[in-house]
Design an enzyme around this catalytic site. Sequence first.
Site, mmCIF file in Angstrom:
data_model
loop_
_atom_site.group_PDB
_atom_site.id
_atom_site.type_symbol
_atom_site.label_atom_id
_atom_site.label_comp_id
_atom_site.label_asym_id
_atom_site.label_seq_id
_atom_site.Cartn_x
_atom_site.Cartn_y
_atom_site.Cartn_z
ATOM 1 N N HIS A 89 -56.596 17.514 3.018
ATOM 2 C CA HIS A 89 -55.639 18.347 3.761
ATOM 3 C C HIS A 89 -54.575 17.457 4.418
ATOM 4 C CE1 HIS A 89 -53.920 21.020 6.794
ATOM 5 N NE2 HIS A 89 -54.314 20.180 7.731
ATOM 6 N N ASP A 118 -22.410 13.786 -5.871
ATOM 7 C CA ASP A 118 -23.841 13.771 -6.140
ATOM 8 C C ASP A 118 -24.447 12.587 -5.403
ATOM 9 O OD1 ASP A 118 -26.468 13.959 -7.351
ATOM 10 O OD2 ASP A 118 -25.535 15.084 -8.969
ATOM 11 N N TRP A 154 -57.692 10.988 6.414
ATOM 12 C CA TRP A 154 -56.475 10.603 5.687
ATOM 13 C C TRP A 154 -56.083 9.163 5.967
ATOM 14 C CZ3 TRP A 154 -51.361 9.254 7.067
ATOM 15 C CH2 TRP A 154 -51.110 9.202 8.443
ATOM 16 N N SER A 181 -42.070 6.503 -5.197
ATOM 17 C CA SER A 181 -41.123 7.615 -5.183
ATOM 18 C C SER A 181 -40.311 7.624 -3.889
ATOM 19 C CB SER A 181 -41.892 8.929 -5.342
ATOM 20 O OG SER A 181 -41.123 10.007 -4.921
ATOM 21 N N SER A 182 -41.000 7.427 -2.758
ATOM 22 C CA SER A 182 -40.302 7.443 -1.468
ATOM 23 C C SER A 182 -39.284 6.320 -1.371
ATOM 24 C CB SER A 182 -41.294 7.275 -0.316
ATOM 25 O OG SER A 182 -42.023 8.437 -0.152
ATOM 26 N N HIS A 265 -47.347 4.441 12.371
ATOM 27 C CA HIS A 265 -46.540 5.004 13.437
ATOM 28 C C HIS A 265 -45.095 5.250 13.032
ATOM 29 C CE1 HIS A 265 -46.546 6.961 17.156
ATOM 30 N NE2 HIS A 265 -45.310 6.561 17.278
ATOM 31 N N GLU A 267 -44.280 6.039 10.187
ATOM 32 C CA GLU A 267 -44.457 7.212 9.333
ATOM 33 C C GLU A 267 -44.371 8.501 10.151
ATOM 34 O OE1 GLU A 267 -44.701 7.883 6.209
ATOM 35 O OE2 GLU A 267 -45.575 9.888 6.240
ATOM 36 N N TYR A 269 -42.575 9.025 12.684
ATOM 37 C CA TYR A 269 -41.171 9.322 12.956
ATOM 38 C C TYR A 269 -40.421 9.659 11.691
ATOM 39 C CZ TYR A 269 -42.370 7.955 17.576
ATOM 40 O OH TYR A 269 -42.980 7.910 18.789
ATOM 41 N N SER A 280 -30.621 19.670 15.256
ATOM 42 C CA SER A 280 -29.317 19.337 15.828
ATOM 43 C C SER A 280 -28.172 20.013 15.082
ATOM 44 C CB SER A 280 -29.092 17.822 15.803
ATOM 45 O OG SER A 280 -30.109 17.178 16.518
ATOM 46 N N HIS A 314 -51.408 1.960 19.882
ATOM 47 C CA HIS A 314 -51.911 3.100 20.657
ATOM 48 C C HIS A 314 -52.797 4.023 19.815
ATOM 49 C CE1 HIS A 314 -47.997 5.514 19.714
ATOM 50 N NE2 HIS A 314 -48.923 5.840 18.871
ATOM 51 N N HIS A 315 -52.891 3.764 18.506
ATOM 52 C CA HIS A 315 -53.833 4.525 17.682
ATOM 53 C C HIS A 315 -55.214 3.892 17.711
ATOM 54 C CE1 HIS A 315 -50.766 7.101 15.784
ATOM 55 N NE2 HIS A 315 -49.987 6.058 15.948
ATOM 56 N N THR A 340 -36.571 10.191 23.400
ATOM 57 C CA THR A 340 -36.973 11.543 23.003
ATOM 58 C C THR A 340 -36.532 12.544 24.059
ATOM 59 O OG1 THR A 340 -38.890 10.500 21.997
ATOM 60 C CG2 THR A 340 -38.884 12.886 22.086
ATOM 61 N N LYS A 343 -32.953 13.404 23.721
ATOM 62 C CA LYS A 343 -32.707 14.413 22.687
ATOM 63 C C LYS A 343 -33.017 15.812 23.202
ATOM 64 C CE LYS A 343 -33.097 12.003 18.420
ATOM 65 N NZ LYS A 343 -31.992 12.784 17.886
ATOM 66 N N ARG A 462 -63.519 15.354 16.397
ATOM 67 C CA ARG A 462 -62.876 15.870 15.192
ATOM 68 C C ARG A 462 -63.683 15.461 13.968
ATOM 69 N NH1 ARG A 462 -57.753 11.713 14.451
ATOM 70 N NH2 ARG A 462 -57.390 12.925 12.572
#
Lengths: 538, 176
Positions: A89, A118, A154, A181-182, A265, A267, A269, A280, A314-315, A340, A343, A462
Amino acid sequence: MSTASHTHVSGALDDHGHAEAHDHHGPPAGFTRWMYTTNHKDIGTMYLWFAFFMFLLGGTMALGIRAELFKPGLQFFDPEFFNSLTTVHGLVMVFGAIMPAFVGFANWLVPLQIGSADMAFPRMNNWSFWLLIPAALLLIGSFFVPGGAAASGWTLYPPLVIQQGISVDMTILAVHILGASSIMGSINIITTILNMRAPGMTLMKMPLFVWTWLITAYLLIAVMPVLAGAVTMLLTDRHFGTSFFNAAGGGDPTMFLHIFWFFGHPEVYIMILPAFGIISQILPAFARKPLFGYASMVYATASIAILSFIVWGHHMFTVGMPAAGNLFFMYATMLIAVPTGVKVFNWIATMWKGEMTFETPMLFAIGFLCLFTIGGFSGLVLAIVPVDITLHNTYYVVAHFHYVLVSGALFAIIAGIYFWLPKWSGKMYNEGLGKLHFWLSMIGFNLAFFPQHFLGLAGMPRRIPDYALQFAEWNMWSSIGAFIFGFSQLIFLYNVIATIRSGKPAEQKQWEGADSLEWTHLPTPMPYHTFVTPPIVR
Amino acid sequence: MNAAVQLENRRLMGKLLVIAVGMLGFGFAMVPMYRQICQAIGLDSTRVVAASTNTQVDASREVTVELLASSAGLPWRFEALDRAVKLHPGELVSVRYRVVNTLGREVTARARMNTAPEAAERYIAKQECFCFSNQTFAAGETREMPVVFRVLTDAPRDLSTISLSYTFFEVPAKSG
């Protein structure tokens, strides 16, 4: 919105190339159109449909998880399969749904918003999309091999992931392909934005969606290779006798955490900055005011991107880093709240005293603003080391990242689809169904995820298929909310298909306050090729 | 798209690819980098903590063990290399004794331990000692021999000094 606006801007319509013969040629028919297409609009459409399919697939897995957790005890799945469900998931939603959806938006919008015909490398663009298909097949197919799909979460932490069966190799290969691909997609987007802007379109005139994608693409190029390296090390640890993470051979499992979150991390963002861009664009359009603090928005986006490289710790506050390390990561993380916050305040100031109307895209944008802010605040709570040590790996964390990823990234994607679908398809969606979709999503989402804060604070871990009885009540409500949220997405699917098939014709400038090039310079429906001759931007 | 733009695009793609490949290398370089940095600034403190403390040592008190050496009827040199050691009960300690065989012939001898006060003997646990078996020294040989022992933690608290004495006796050649 109004016929007045239609006549008002029609003088600015792009009539370049109308005389040229090739402007009238449409796409070839049949499957080969999609197989061989190098048209940014076609590729954007394919990315978005792919993302939608993966979203429904990942959502089905989520509903499997919530069905199992509806009441204590084991009802439907054995624990190993439950773990596979949470793992795949997560992988499907991150790499299959959210990221391709944003790349789809980039394909559709970046050339239109900067006045380019293009993307810079159309052939590579086609390739980056079609690579997604084998990657998705590998991920889905891993459910059907002996031992079941990857079940390590994951994040693919060793040592668990080193011990599992062939499905992990399929997952690793899928991640490699998705990474390639990315990276190709990002190179394409950066090159398009930097080299192919229309005359007069300076960097600081670009719509914010283009800006956020420029920064996101740099993040992708910087961190996707690091993830590729990390999973390659897992692969060689599994099969080729290396011991990067295998303690028995002198490796260190926590090393993987450091490398993974150095990718992980930024990722996070990568999955939210394009959402910031979409929001925006939408808020000023419905507030009928220009975006408040455009330059500060650009700088805030860049600051968030730079800071994302120094907060990975922090993870992993609980792995036993020394206090100095924990404190550094805690303060650096809190620092991110500053850009943040800039924003969020800018968005609120954009709406301030605006002549707002509340069509579906605006509803989802405001939903994003409220719920993303809740997710941001629970993130600040988790940034506090002593609090995180008690909340680590509890449902509080699950609640936090679903508030930023579902009501953050996903709500922005949905808002963007409703916002641009009239332009893309040339037809208007059903506003009543859109609003029904919004309110059911809003109620279902909050019912599903807000109680998970309480569960986490009460100590529910979890990634477990069964739980202690005191957690039963909130889990029941959470599951009910998840099913409301999940099934209301079918309204969205129906609305989009019905719009494309039989929607009423949309106006050239469907939204009164929208001011980027695709609204001001292009007719509705759009021709297959646009801006063959670049517009002049003043 | 004209040729000049196409060339610019290719150049930019080259630069971006260099970044991507560089970051792939950086991912692998992180493995040795983390080890070096953590060692250099002492950030892997968790490992040091895990390795050090032994809960079976009674650090609250110290015992002095005086080391003595003598020989019965053997006119050679036998001495302790340390005069005395201070230790905590439970702590494993290694001391050394030295024999210089000045007799000009091969000697087989056996050492016997005794302590003062005599009652302290049962609180000394030897892990390695030259007294466990007969020792044979060639003519003119010099040999250092370790004794590894600890004072048991249940030794009485008023036992603050123990004299540990070894005496060598020659074992007659044909005695078996």
